[in-house]
Motif scaffolding. Structure first.
Motif, PDB file in Angstrom:
ATOM      1  N   UNK A   1     -15.539  -7.963 -26.067  1.00  0.00           N
ATOM      2  CA  UNK A   1     -16.198  -8.361 -24.832  1.00  0.00           C
ATOM      3  C   UNK A   1     -17.611  -7.806 -24.736  1.00  0.00           C
ATOM      4  N   UNK A   2     -17.914  -6.867 -25.596  1.00  0.00           N
ATOM      5  CA  UNK A   2     -19.249  -6.282 -25.617  1.00  0.00           C
ATOM      6  C   UNK A   2     -19.540  -5.773 -27.017  1.00  0.00           C
ATOM      7  N   UNK A   3     -20.597  -5.031 -27.176  1.00  0.00           N
ATOM      8  CA  UNK A   3     -20.966  -4.492 -28.480  1.00  0.00           C
ATOM      9  C   UNK A   3     -20.767  -2.980 -28.531  1.00  0.00           C
ATOM     10  N   UNK A   4     -19.736  -2.501 -27.852  1.00  0.00           N
ATOM     11  CA  UNK A   4     -19.478  -1.073 -27.843  1.00  0.00           C
ATOM     12  C   UNK A   4     -18.076  -0.813 -28.371  1.00  0.00           C
ATOM     13  N   UNK A   5     -17.884   0.388 -28.877  1.00  0.00           N
ATOM     14  CA  UNK A   5     -16.566   0.812 -29.344  1.00  0.00           C
ATOM     15  C   UNK A   5     -15.909   1.647 -28.261  1.00  0.00           C
ATOM     16  N   UNK A   6     -14.623   1.820 -28.417  1.00  0.00           N
ATOM     17  CA  UNK A   6     -13.906   2.629 -27.446  1.00  0.00           C
ATOM     18  C   UNK A   6     -14.414   4.056 -27.461  1.00  0.00           C
ATOM     19  N   UNK A   7     -14.492   4.643 -26.296  1.00  0.00           N
ATOM     20  CA  UNK A   7     -14.987   6.006 -26.179  1.00  0.00           C
ATOM     21  C   UNK A   7     -13.995   6.960 -26.837  1.00  0.00           C
ATOM     22  N   UNK A   8     -14.394   7.559 -27.931  1.00  0.00           N
ATOM     23  CA  UNK A   8     -13.521   8.524 -28.578  1.00  0.00           C
ATOM     24  C   UNK A   8     -12.912   8.035 -29.864  1.00  0.00           C
ATOM     25  N   UNK A   9     -13.298   6.863 -30.368  1.00  0.00           N
ATOM     26  CA  UNK A   9     -12.734   6.385 -31.622  1.00  0.00           C
ATOM     27  C   UNK A   9     -13.330   7.191 -32.777  1.00  0.00           C
TER      28      UNK A   9
ATOM     29  N   UNK B   1       0.537   6.662 -17.682  1.00  0.00           N
ATOM     30  CA  UNK B   1       0.184   5.513 -18.526  1.00  0.00           C
ATOM     31  C   UNK B   1       0.065   4.235 -17.707  1.00  0.00           C
ATOM     32  N   UNK B   2       0.868   4.120 -16.680  1.00  0.00           N
ATOM     33  CA  UNK B   2       0.761   2.935 -15.833  1.00  0.00           C
ATOM     34  C   UNK B   2      -0.580   2.911 -15.114  1.00  0.00           C
ATOM     35  N   UNK B   3      -1.081   4.078 -14.723  1.00  0.00           N
ATOM     36  CA  UNK B   3      -2.354   4.149 -14.014  1.00  0.00           C
ATOM     37  C   UNK B   3      -3.547   3.970 -14.945  1.00  0.00           C
ATOM     38  N   UNK B   4      -3.521   4.596 -16.123  1.00  0.00           N
ATOM     39  CA  UNK B   4      -4.687   4.607 -17.004  1.00  0.00           C
ATOM     40  C   UNK B   4      -4.682   3.478 -18.034  1.00  0.00           C
ATOM     41  N   UNK B   5      -3.522   2.934 -18.354  1.00  0.00           N
ATOM     42  CA  UNK B   5      -3.464   1.865 -19.352  1.00  0.00           C
ATOM     43  C   UNK B   5      -3.217   0.493 -18.748  1.00  0.00           C
ATOM     44  N   UNK B   6      -2.732   0.463 -17.510  1.00  0.00           N
ATOM     45  CA  UNK B   6      -2.449  -0.817 -16.875  1.00  0.00           C
ATOM     46  C   UNK B   6      -1.154  -1.444 -17.331  1.00  0.00           C
ATOM     47  N   UNK B   7      -0.260  -0.643 -17.930  1.00  0.00           N
ATOM     48  CA  UNK B   7       1.031  -1.166 -18.375  1.00  0.00           C
ATOM     49  C   UNK B   7       1.999  -1.239 -17.209  1.00  0.00           C
ATOM     50  N   UNK B   8       3.039  -2.016 -17.402  1.00  0.00           N
ATOM     51  CA  UNK B   8       4.140  -1.990 -16.440  1.00  0.00           C
ATOM     52  C   UNK B   8       4.975  -0.734 -16.678  1.00  0.00           C
ATOM     53  N   UNK B   9       5.838  -0.414 -15.731  1.00  0.00           N
ATOM     54  CA  UNK B   9       6.677   0.776 -15.875  1.00  0.00           C
ATOM     55  C   UNK B   9       7.629   0.643 -17.061  1.00  0.00           C
TER      56      UNK B   9
ATOM     57  N   UNK C   1     -10.558  -0.442 -26.155  1.00  0.00           N
ATOM     58  CA  UNK C   1     -12.015  -0.314 -26.198  1.00  0.00           C
ATOM     59  C   UNK C   1     -12.701  -0.747 -24.903  1.00  0.00           C
ATOM     60  N   UNK C   2     -11.976  -1.423 -24.035  1.00  0.00           N
ATOM     61  CA  UNK C   2     -12.565  -1.887 -22.785  1.00  0.00           C
ATOM     62  C   UNK C   2     -12.323  -0.923 -21.633  1.00  0.00           C
ATOM     63  N   UNK C   3     -11.739   0.231 -21.927  1.00  0.00           N
ATOM     64  CA  UNK C   3     -11.482   1.230 -20.900  1.00  0.00           C
ATOM     65  C   UNK C   3     -12.219   2.524 -21.234  1.00  0.00           C
ATOM     66  N   UNK C   4     -12.597   3.237 -20.216  1.00  0.00           N
ATOM     67  CA  UNK C   4     -13.238   4.548 -20.375  1.00  0.00           C
ATOM     68  C   UNK C   4     -12.219   5.607 -19.959  1.00  0.00           C
ATOM     69  N   UNK C   5     -11.831   6.436 -20.916  1.00  0.00           N
ATOM     70  CA  UNK C   5     -10.813   7.449 -20.662  1.00  0.00           C
ATOM     71  C   UNK C   5     -11.473   8.795 -20.378  1.00  0.00           C
ATOM     72  N   UNK C   6     -10.861   9.611 -19.521  1.00  0.00           N
ATOM     73  CA  UNK C   6     -11.407  10.956 -19.273  1.00  0.00           C
ATOM     74  C   UNK C   6     -11.242  11.845 -20.505  1.00  0.00           C
ATOM     75  N   UNK C   7     -12.001  12.916 -20.546  1.00  0.00           N
ATOM     76  CA  UNK C   7     -12.000  13.793 -21.708  1.00  0.00           C
ATOM     77  C   UNK C   7     -10.654  14.482 -21.907  1.00  0.00           C
ATOM     78  N   UNK C   8      -9.969  14.778 -20.816  1.00  0.00           N
ATOM     79  CA  UNK C   8      -8.710  15.506 -20.922  1.00  0.00           C
ATOM     80  C   UNK C   8      -7.556  14.622 -21.359  1.00  0.00           C
ATOM     81  N   UNK C   9      -7.779  13.317 -21.465  1.00  0.00           N
ATOM     82  CA  UNK C   9      -6.683  12.384 -21.732  1.00  0.00           C
ATOM     83  C   UNK C   9      -6.100  12.594 -23.132  1.00  0.00           C
TER      84      UNK C   9
END
Length: 305
Positions: A85-93, A193-201, A226-234
């Motif tokens: 969707x863009x020209x960026x990689x996931x934060x932390x790859x 994981x439901x909050x940060x990944x958008x998965x179902x329970x 790659x379309x999500x920005x995760x916190x450093x502690x994740x």
């Protein structure tokens, strides 16, 4: 042949029986997955073929070779964490935290498959890293699991001294330990994981078990979108959860194995007693028959009037 020899010979059929149960269990699982997923797989293939033909009809300049090239680009992008969707990689790859998490998945034999070394030096290092890291991981997890078991037993002994109820106390402590571990390593991560990944329970709890059991299919991987920005502690939280979750699940599996072995020993003892009673009963019957035959063979003096 003595009782001990007969019991030792009886172990051989039990191995075949255990193997038969194992094979039957696997085959039953195969049949269930075949029935549950087989039709869906066929529908997915038909849908993909329909979308492929629709795509080729919509973009007439795209032929079969061009479609294969696009598919290869998509596959390569997913391997390096590039967002289409863009020209960026996931934060932390392949930064330090994600690399450390990858190292944890190697030594724990989870192996999601979402990340893998592509350089020759990285692949060679991965071989030797896993060669020494996997046994080290097993030793450490075993030691941590023993410490957890010691804590559980100390609590149980303390409560036994207060209540004088051994069986009820141990059952209560085991139950609380299992429920606490399930809440800490399954329920809480499921919510995160439901909050940060958008998965179902259901997807989150499925991912938790597939990860902690070291199956690691790779169909769901946290901290990898790659379309999500995760916190450093994740990533740190992920590595900590995997390590202690594996230790807890290993302890739970050891408890289950211990229960199965005790049941197996109990049934063997019951079978041995029953067999011994049958043999002793047969021996007593033979002794009575022999005694009767001997008494019949004794020459009695003639009866005189």
């Amino acid at each position: 042949m003595g009782i001990k020899e007969m019991l030792s010979l009886a172990r051989v059929p039990s191995i075949f029986l255990l193997g038969l149960v194992y094979v039957t269990y696997v085959l039953i699982g195969g049949v269930v997955f075949w029935k549950l997923e087989g039709d869906l797989g066929d529908k997915d293939i038909r849908l993909l073929l329909l979308n492929k033909n629709r795509l080729l009809m919509t973009y007439t300049c795209l032929n079969q070779e061009g479609l294969e090239a696009v598919a290869q680009v998509v596959q390569d992008a997913s391997k390096v964490g590039l967002s289409l969707k863009g020209n960026h990689t996931t934060d932390g790859f392949w930064k330090f935290t994600s690399s450390a998490l990858f190292a944890a998945t190697v030594v724990t034999t989870i192996g999601y498959g979402n990340m893998s070394p592509s350089s020759t030096a990285g692949q060679i290092f991965c071989v030797f890293f896993a060669l020494f890291g996997i046994p080290l991981n097993l030793v450490v997890l075993n030691r941590v699991g023993k410490y957890m078991l010691v804590i559980e037993r100390n609590i149980s002994d303390f409560l036994e001294g207060k209540t004088r109820q051994r069986i009820c106390t141990r059952f209560f402590v085991h139950l609380v330990s299992y429920l606490s571990g399930a809440a800490l390593f399954f329920t809480v991560p499921m919510i995160v994981f439901q909050l940060h990944e958008g998965w179902t329970y259901s997807q989150a709890i499925y991912y938790c078990f597939i990860t902690l059991s070291t199956i690691g299919f790779g169909d769901f991987v946290a901290d990898n979108n790659p379309d999500k920005v995760y916190p450093e502690w994740y990533s740190i939280l992920m590595a900590t959860w995997i390590f202690f979750g594996l230790a807890w699940l290993a302890l739970l599996i050891n408890h289950s194995i211990d229960i199965l072995e005790r049941l197996n020993t109990h049934f063997k003892q019951q079978w041995g007693r029953q067999r011994q009673e049958e043999l002793s009963g047969g021996a007593k019957a033979d002794d009575r028959d022999t005694q009767v035959e001997e008494e019949d063979g004794i020459e009695r003096p003639p009866i005189t009037q």
